[in-house]
Enzyme design. Structure first.
Site, PDB file in Angstrom:
ATOM      1  N   MET A  50       0.828  -1.314  -0.050  1.00 57.28           N
ATOM      2  CA  MET A  50       0.124   0.120   0.140  1.00 57.28           C
ATOM      3  C   MET A  50       0.794   1.356   0.087  1.00 57.28           C
ATOM      4  SD  MET A  50      -3.364  -0.215  -0.172  1.00 57.28           S
ATOM      5  CE  MET A  50      -4.159   1.130   0.684  1.00 57.28           C
ATOM      6  N   ASN A  69      11.233   3.522   4.879  1.00 58.70           N
ATOM      7  CA  ASN A  69      10.890   2.356   5.717  1.00 58.70           C
ATOM      8  C   ASN A  69      12.023   1.760   6.826  1.00 58.70           C
ATOM      9  OD1 ASN A  69       8.698   0.118   5.021  1.00 58.70           O
ATOM     10  ND2 ASN A  69      10.683  -1.145   5.347  1.00 58.70           N
ATOM     11  N   SER A 165      -9.181   4.085   0.592  1.00 58.56           N
ATOM     12  CA  SER A 165     -10.186   2.867   0.315  1.00 58.56           C
ATOM     13  C   SER A 165      -9.704   2.711  -1.229  1.00 58.56           C
ATOM     14  CB  SER A 165     -11.646   2.833   0.290  1.00 58.56           C
ATOM     15  OG  SER A 165     -12.191   2.005  -0.195  1.00 58.56           O
ATOM     16  N   GLY A 166      -9.746   1.227  -1.657  1.00 56.16           N
ATOM     17  CA  GLY A 166      -9.426   0.948  -2.899  1.00 56.16           C
ATOM     18  C   GLY A 166      -8.355  -0.137  -3.037  1.00 56.16           C
ATOM     19  N   GLY A 167      -7.878  -0.631  -1.864  1.00 57.91           N
ATOM     20  CA  GLY A 167      -6.783  -1.729  -1.625  1.00 57.91           C
ATOM     21  C   GLY A 167      -5.572  -0.970  -2.599  1.00 57.91           C
ATOM     22  N   LYS A 219     -14.477   5.960   7.342  1.00 55.78           N
ATOM     23  CA  LYS A 219     -13.738   4.957   6.694  1.00 55.78           C
ATOM     24  C   LYS A 219     -14.186   3.630   7.293  1.00 55.78           C
ATOM     25  CE  LYS A 219     -10.760   2.576   4.008  1.00 55.78           C
ATOM     26  NZ  LYS A 219     -10.872   1.318   4.465  1.00 55.78           N
ATOM     27  N   HIS A 222     -17.784   2.984   6.092  1.00 54.99           N
ATOM     28  CA  HIS A 222     -17.691   2.496   4.594  1.00 54.99           C
ATOM     29  C   HIS A 222     -17.198   1.089   4.608  1.00 54.99           C
ATOM     30  CE1 HIS A 222     -14.775   1.285   1.546  1.00 54.99           C
ATOM     31  NE2 HIS A 222     -15.357   2.130   0.509  1.00 54.99           N
ATOM     32  N   ASN A 223     -16.494   0.445   5.657  1.00 54.51           N
ATOM     33  CA  ASN A 223     -16.232  -0.741   5.409  1.00 54.51           C
ATOM     34  C   ASN A 223     -17.275  -1.592   6.131  1.00 54.51           C
ATOM     35  OD1 ASN A 223     -13.526   0.201   4.872  1.00 54.51           O
ATOM     36  ND2 ASN A 223     -12.500  -1.079   5.832  1.00 54.51           N
ATOM     37  N   GLU A 226     -19.411  -2.109   3.173  1.00 50.43           N
ATOM     38  CA  GLU A 226     -18.817  -3.154   2.310  1.00 50.43           C
ATOM     39  C   GLU A 226     -19.170  -4.560   2.847  1.00 50.43           C
ATOM     40  OE1 GLU A 226     -14.273  -4.475   1.951  1.00 50.43           O
ATOM     41  OE2 GLU A 226     -14.571  -2.235   1.528  1.00 50.43           O
ATOM     42  N   TYR A 227     -18.899  -4.770   4.226  1.00 45.84           N
ATOM     43  CA  TYR A 227     -19.352  -5.955   4.689  1.00 45.84           C
ATOM     44  C   TYR A 227     -20.738  -6.578   4.073  1.00 45.84           C
ATOM     45  CZ  TYR A 227     -15.446  -6.787   7.804  1.00 45.84           C
ATOM     46  OH  TYR A 227     -14.048  -7.189   8.391  1.00 45.84           O
ATOM     47  N   LYS A 297     -10.685  -8.131   9.393  1.00 49.42           N
ATOM     48  CA  LYS A 297      -9.652  -7.441   9.615  1.00 49.42           C
ATOM     49  C   LYS A 297      -9.963  -6.340  10.807  1.00 49.42           C
ATOM     50  CE  LYS A 297      -6.330  -7.723   5.846  1.00 49.42           C
ATOM     51  NZ  LYS A 297      -5.545  -6.965   4.863  1.00 49.42           N
TER      52      LYS A 297
END
Length: 518
Positions: A50, A69, A165-167, A219, A222-223, A226-227, A297
């Site tokens: 991501m 990182n 969102s959008g992976g 968000k 939103h998820n 989505e479920y 998740k």
């Protein structure tokens, strides 16, 4: 491959990566010139899939992107494989990373939620100065974002919880983004996020949601939606597969056809693709060799837990979460199969003409239940806004969900219009378009739920959504009896329909009157 980048310590160098080892191949330029070139307007911390894709997206749209990182090999991989896609400033340390950013320094964190996020926030805050901006782009629980924002604000910094969102594909090609935070931070962050967001009808799918945890709250909901959306699609599939005995490919074709109409959406589109996919090893439909335990998740669970705390019924979302939980109860399900629990054959016997009519009934039931799921989700957003003091523009939320995100769908234009006009201020179900849509679909919806029950095919999201709708339209619910019970066993009191006040009845004493309490 050669990669141009600037070392934030003040030396501009051209590096060539050979077997992941950078080799200096150019002369060092003057420190003053290098420092001017080294200024990145945005940084990304955490370069897993991501984070790496988000950094590339930023670079593709004219941003100079500092990247860091904890393990430098991921930074190196990004530079080796994608360093020529735009302007990157790789850093070995947090201090080096922060030094490469122009003021107000703005850094987006894309690391695992929880303790890792807190650790990175602390590192950045220690290296930053007042006025700088830390953005958490992960799936954080919104109370954590509220806490973090308060702590970071006390140190003179801005903290933004931003739902993305959008992976992985969305992060690279254009996500839908839901940032919270202060208005001041949005002035800096807004143009950057608008540059990389998905576009829907020419509009970027990003808006300032509200203060502190508002972005992550939206968000989360939103998820949750989505479920529900995915569970409703799965129930539709199950009715056709087990109920009607259709093949996966046939059902995939049905979903492809549905995607041409009012159900047009990303999830319907990919459902048709999944169902038509063949397993390379066995030649069977891929869906038949996938273990039927759905993972989670946490965001769906958070949505339901939060709705309970706000006393907002999100029955479709709740049943979707519980259905995933049941799917993963492997031991109990295996034992149930051995016990041969009583029930019908789970097969709906219909003539061909009746089958086609029933498939259309499923489509209408899916659409009606989908409307309920969105209505309940927006009810939760509205309740959360009141509870936490957020000024959330629900029409704008619907607009930014039209592209980039997982629940993007054609009918979100209708949702946005309903909030824009004020018709959905109390409930989305009261807006004329959706009221008419459910009125048209309700007979089919009822037939689907009844036939599923008669044939032992579980449709928890369909049936709970219908029950919610029927409860909402009832002029009197059996809650009056519940209030009487509560008063009898716990003296919890009740109200009357014919006069104001709070009442309690002395139930244990026959003939004793009720007592009015001020």
């Amino acid at each position: 491959m050669g990669v141009n980048y600037c070392n934030p310590l003040g030396l501009s160098v051209r590096l060539k990566y050979v077997n992941s080892v950078p080799l200096q191949v150019a002369t060092v330029e003057s420190k003053g010139k290098a420092m001017a070139e080294a200024q990145a307007n945005i940084g990304v911390v955490g370069l897993a899939a991501m984070g790496s894709n988000l950094a590339r997206n930023l670079a593709h749209h004219g941003n100079t992107v500092a990247v860091y990182n904890r393990h430098y090999d991921r930074t190196e991989t990004l530079m080796n494989e994608h360093g020529d896609e735009g302007k990157f400033v790789p850093a070995h340390t947090v201090e080096e990373f922060v030094a490469s950013l122009s003021k107000p320094r703005t850094a987006i964190i894309m690391v695992k939620a929880g303790a890792p996020t807190d650790a990175v926030i602390e590192e950045l805050a220690n290296a930053m100065e007042p006025g700088d901006i830390i953005v958490d782009g992960g799936n954080a629980y919104f109370p954590d974002t509220i806490r973090r924002e308060k702590e970071i604000r006390a140190r003179g910094l801005h903290f933004v919880g931003c739902g993305v969102s959008g992976g992985e594909e969305g992060a690279l090609n254009g996500p839908s983004m839901m940032p919270g935070g202060t208005e001041e931070s949005w002035k800096t962050l807004g143009p950057i996020l608008e540059s990389i967001a998905a576009l829907a009808e020419g509009e970027p799918c990003v808006t300032h949601i509200g203060t502190d945890g508002a972005g992550h709250f939206v968000k989360m909901v939103h998820n949750g939606i989505e479920y529900a959306d995915m569970q409703l699609i799965a129930e539709s599939y199950d009715l056709m597969r087990r109920g009607l005995g259709m093949s996966a490919g046939e059902i995939g074709n049905v979903f492809a056809k549905w995607n041409e109409g009012e159900l047009n959406s990303y999830l319907i589109e990919i459902t048709s693709e999944v169902l038509r996919q063949q397993d390379a090893k066995t030649g069977k439909p891929l869906v038949d060799v996938i273990v039927d335990h759905a993972g989670m998740k946490g965001t769906g669970t958070w949505t339901v837990q939060t709705a309970l705390s706000l006393a907002v019924p999100v029955t479709g979302i709740s049943e979707a979460v519980f259905a995933r939980g049941l799917s993963s109860q492997a031991e109990q399900r295996e034992e149930a199969a051995k016990q041969e629990l009583a029930g019908p054959e789970q097969r709906i016997e219909l003539a061909q003409s009746e089958r086609e009519a029933f498939i259309e009934d499923i489509r209408q039931a899916l659409y009606a239940s989908k409307i309920v799921a969105y209505a309940q989700g927006f009810d939760e957003i509205n309740a959360g806004a009141k509870e936490y003091g957020w000024n959330i523009d629900q029409a704008a939320v619907a607009r930014i969900w039209r592209g980039g995100c997982i629940i993007r769908a054609k009918f979100l234009n209708r949702v946005s219009d309903a909030f824009e006009s004020g018709e959905a201020n109390i409930s989305l179900l009261f807006a004329r378009y959706f009221k008419d849509a459910i009125a048209s679909a309700q007979s089919a919806w009822r037939r689907v739920v009844a036939r599923a029950a008669e044939n032992g095919i579980p449709v928890p999201a369909f049936s709970s959504s219908l029950s919610y709708y029927d409860g909402l339209r009832s002029d009197r619910l059996p809650a009056a009896l519940i209030q009487g019970q509560r008063d009898l066993f716990g003296a919890h009191t009740y109200q009357r329909v014919d006069e104001p006040g709070v009442f309690h009845t002395l139930w244990a004493a026959e003939g004793r009157p009720e007592i009015k309490q001020d």
